[in-house]
Design an enzyme around this catalytic site. Structure first.
Site, PDB file in Angstrom:
ATOM      1  CB  VAL A 291      -1.443  -0.365   1.022  1.00  0.00           C
ATOM      2  CG1 VAL A 291      -2.210  -1.347   1.117  1.00  0.00           C
ATOM      3  CG2 VAL A 291      -0.678   0.171   2.617  1.00  0.00           C
ATOM      4  CB  SER A 292       0.783   4.578  -1.518  1.00  0.00           C
ATOM      5  OG  SER A 292       0.919   3.572  -3.048  1.00  0.00           O
ATOM      6  CB  THR A 293      -0.690   6.500   2.566  1.00  0.00           C
ATOM      7  OG1 THR A 293      -1.702   5.705   2.856  1.00  0.00           O
ATOM      8  CG2 THR A 293      -0.330   7.385   1.857  1.00  0.00           C
TER       9      THR A 293
END
Length: 182
Positions: free
Chosen positions: A8-10
């Site tokens: 996931v990015s964040t």
């Protein structure tokens, strides 16, 4: 062995849904990561690729979980292939190097990426040639003005200054003056 990779990015996002899908598809060990896809140096991705062996498979839920660009994807898939492993994406059925059709699709994709790189290289070269024809100077600007170059050449020719003296006077490297002497 099937290895899963979930990203996931964040921090506000969760890999839980990806992990569940990877487990359901047979992933025995799953590497989880929170990192931007634009970042090419991801620790968990490095670890899962290092863990791959002959006959293993790297499994992701979607291609965008693995790579942000075609070039990044191809580099990653090359590392997987060098480990003797295959690759599968659950949501991108064509991206499956464990089947002949999937290998064909990724080979075509790699060929298109290489073709695009060659086109970019050719267009850049043509643009550079057009700029040169218009008199545009390529590269770094000269360290010395034309007047300073002439002054330095005269001083070297009549022996009134050494290369080191001129380099100090014009605040340039001695090799800059040395190139004027030839």
């Amino acid at each position: 062995m099937i290895f899963g990779y979930a990203r996931v990015s964040t921090d506000g996002q969760s890999v839980d849904a990806q992990v569940k899908a990877l487990r359901a598809a047979g992933a025995e060990k799953i590497f989880r990561e929170t990192a931007s896809g634009a970042k090419t140096d991801r620790a968990q991705l490095r670890r899962v690729i290092a863990a791959l062996g002959e006959g293993d498979t790297l499994l992701v839920t979607r291609l965008d979980r693995l790579a942000r660009s075609t070039r990044d994807l191809l580099n990653t898939l090359d590392a997987v292939a060098k480990a003797g492993a295959g690759f599968r994406s659950l949501h991108d059925a064509w991206a499956d190097t464990t089947t002949p059709h999937g290998r064909l699709m990724l080979t075509v994709l790699g060929g298109l990426a290489e073709f695009e790189r060659d086109l970019i290289h050719a267009r850049t070269g043509e643009g550079r040639e057009r700029a040169k024809a218009r008199g545009v100077h390529m590269g770094r600007p000269p360290a010395l003005t034309r007047h300073q170059q002439e002054e330095a050449r005269r001083a070297l020719a009549d022996g009134s200054a050494t290369q080191a003296d001129l380099a100090r006077r014009f605040n340039v490297n001695r090799s800059t003056i040395s190139r004027l002497a030839t």
